[in-house]
Write an enzyme that holds these catalytic residues in place. Sequence first.
Site, PDB file in Angstrom:
ATOM      1  N   LYS A  14     -22.781 -17.435  10.944  1.00 29.65           N
ATOM      2  CA  LYS A  14     -22.540 -16.143  11.596  1.00 29.65           C
ATOM      3  C   LYS A  14     -21.778 -15.203  10.675  1.00 29.65           C
ATOM      4  CE  LYS A  14     -24.349 -17.919  15.303  1.00 29.65           C
ATOM      5  NZ  LYS A  14     -25.625 -17.550  15.872  1.00 29.65           N
ATOM      6  N   LYS A  74     -24.915 -10.124   8.847  1.00 37.16           N
ATOM      7  CA  LYS A  74     -25.586 -11.302   8.261  1.00 37.16           C
ATOM      8  C   LYS A  74     -26.637 -10.869   7.243  1.00 37.16           C
ATOM      9  CE  LYS A  74     -25.041 -13.425  12.684  1.00 37.16           C
ATOM     10  NZ  LYS A  74     -25.723 -13.089  13.916  1.00 37.16           N
ATOM     11  N   GLU A 165     -34.311 -14.022  14.939  1.00 35.27           N
ATOM     12  CA  GLU A 165     -35.377 -13.338  15.681  1.00 35.27           C
ATOM     13  C   GLU A 165     -34.810 -12.067  16.310  1.00 35.27           C
ATOM     14  OE1 GLU A 165     -36.696 -16.428  18.376  1.00 35.27           O
ATOM     15  OE2 GLU A 165     -38.552 -16.654  17.241  1.00 35.27           O
TER      16      GLU A 165
HETATM   17  C1  LIG Z   1     -36.272 -18.850  15.299  1.00 33.71           C
HETATM   18  C2  LIG Z   1     -34.785 -18.696  15.444  1.00 33.71           C
HETATM   19  C3  LIG Z   1     -34.234 -17.451  15.711  1.00 33.71           C
HETATM   20  C4  LIG Z   1     -32.844 -17.295  15.786  1.00 33.71           C
HETATM   21  N1  LIG Z   1     -32.313 -16.027  15.931  1.00 33.71           N
HETATM   22  C5  LIG Z   1     -30.965 -15.853  15.762  1.00 33.71           C
HETATM   23  C6  LIG Z   1     -30.398 -14.553  15.689  1.00 33.71           C
HETATM   24  O1  LIG Z   1     -31.087 -13.546  15.788  1.00 33.71           O
HETATM   25  N2  LIG Z   1     -29.064 -14.440  15.456  1.00 33.71           N
HETATM   26  C7  LIG Z   1     -28.254 -15.544  15.331  1.00 33.71           C
HETATM   27  O2  LIG Z   1     -27.051 -15.385  15.111  1.00 33.71           O
HETATM   28  N3  LIG Z   1     -28.768 -16.800  15.420  1.00 33.71           N
HETATM   29  C8  LIG Z   1     -30.095 -16.991  15.625  1.00 33.71           C
HETATM   30  N4  LIG Z   1     -30.628 -18.254  15.656  1.00 33.71           N
HETATM   31  C9  LIG Z   1     -29.722 -19.420  15.574  1.00 33.71           C
HETATM   32  C10 LIG Z   1     -29.787 -20.320  16.827  1.00 33.71           C
HETATM   33  O3  LIG Z   1     -29.025 -19.777  17.850  1.00 33.71           O
HETATM   34  C11 LIG Z   1     -29.317 -21.711  16.406  1.00 33.71           C
HETATM   35  O4  LIG Z   1     -30.265 -22.251  15.525  1.00 33.71           O
HETATM   36  C12 LIG Z   1     -29.140 -22.671  17.566  1.00 33.71           C
HETATM   37  O5  LIG Z   1     -28.146 -22.230  18.447  1.00 33.71           O
HETATM   38  C13 LIG Z   1     -28.790 -24.068  17.058  1.00 33.71           C
HETATM   39  O6  LIG Z   1     -27.605 -24.059  16.306  1.00 33.71           O
HETATM   40  P1  LIG Z   1     -27.511 -24.392  14.754  1.00 33.71           P
HETATM   41  O7  LIG Z   1     -28.652 -23.694  14.040  1.00 33.71           O
HETATM   42  O8  LIG Z   1     -26.193 -23.810  14.346  1.00 33.71           O
HETATM   43  O9  LIG Z   1     -27.587 -25.871  14.595  1.00 33.71           O
HETATM   44  C14 LIG Z   1     -32.005 -18.422  15.636  1.00 33.71           C
HETATM   45  C15 LIG Z   1     -32.574 -19.679  15.398  1.00 33.71           C
HETATM   46  C16 LIG Z   1     -33.943 -19.816  15.279  1.00 33.71           C
HETATM   47  C17 LIG Z   1     -34.515 -21.181  14.954  1.00 33.71           C
END
Ligand SMILES: Cc1cc2nc3c(=O)[nH]c(=O)nc-3n(C[C@H](O)[C@H](O)[C@H](O)COP(=O)(O)O)c2cc1C
Length: 217
Positions: A14, A74, A165
């Site tokens: 983040k 980010k 996303e």
């Molecule tokens: C396809 C996808 C889109 C995501 N979009 C965002 C986003 O726009 N902003 C963000 O801060 N995290 C985003 N995430 C992070 C997810 O919230 C995160 O992968 C999930 O909560 C699992 O936690 P970790 O990746 O820290 O293990 C995204 C993850 C994926 C796989």
Amino acid sequence: MILSEILNNRYSVKEFDATKKISETDFEQVKDLLRLSPSSINLQPWHFLIADTTEGKQRIAKGTEGFFHFNTPKVYDASHVIVFAARTNADEAYLTSILEQEDEDGRFAAQEFKDQVQGGRKLFVDLHKYDLKDLQHWMEKQVYLNMGSFLLGVAALGIDACPMEGVDLKALDIEFGLREKGYTALAVVSLGYRKDTDFNAKLPKSRFPEETIITKL
Ligand SMILES: Cc1cc2nc3c(=O)[nH]c(=O)nc-3n(C[C@H](O)[C@H](O)[C@H](O)COP(=O)(O)O)c2cc1C
């Protein structure tokens, strides 16, 4: 490092440390991840926009204005930012370009194999285009598959990432003229290194337990 350590160490960053850049040698491997990903019938229906300068990041940040402003830092603080885009068509000319690349790469010992591959590939594309009517969706699945292996790959290289996303994809399509070029933006992945103050680094990972998601037969 063993795989479970890599999986537990990676998380969606983040807060990136804006002072840290990915080395050129590491980034060569990052590009290999994008290029060598598998895809159904080797369709490779993707294109990637990569920014590592303030100007490039400014253009990608246009997709995080307004509602998606929480993702803006980010983009700016990351070392490299990648827009994942999907093709919007898989016409005969494109299929032929894959075939010619495969030929050049030495995949066909005889012309008949080459013809068979083109025929088979066309069957699959027509199935998704006409019978299942999900050609676009199917191509986008292939790009997501790339993104999945990409996230694991960069983690294995010790590089942090945040998939996003939460971006205005239409704004990115317009900014980069993607639709005119036969592509559409799907998501953005920022790469770099976590900052010490990132709150998310201190939170434990949360996932459903194995019994919930796996049925052993
Ligand atoms: C396809 C996808 C889109 C995501 N979009 C965002 C986003 O726009 N902003 C963000 O801060 N995290 C985003 N995430 C992070 C997810 O919230 C995160 O992968 C999930 O909560 C699992 O936690 P970790 O990746 O820290 O293990 C995204 C993850 C994926 C796989």
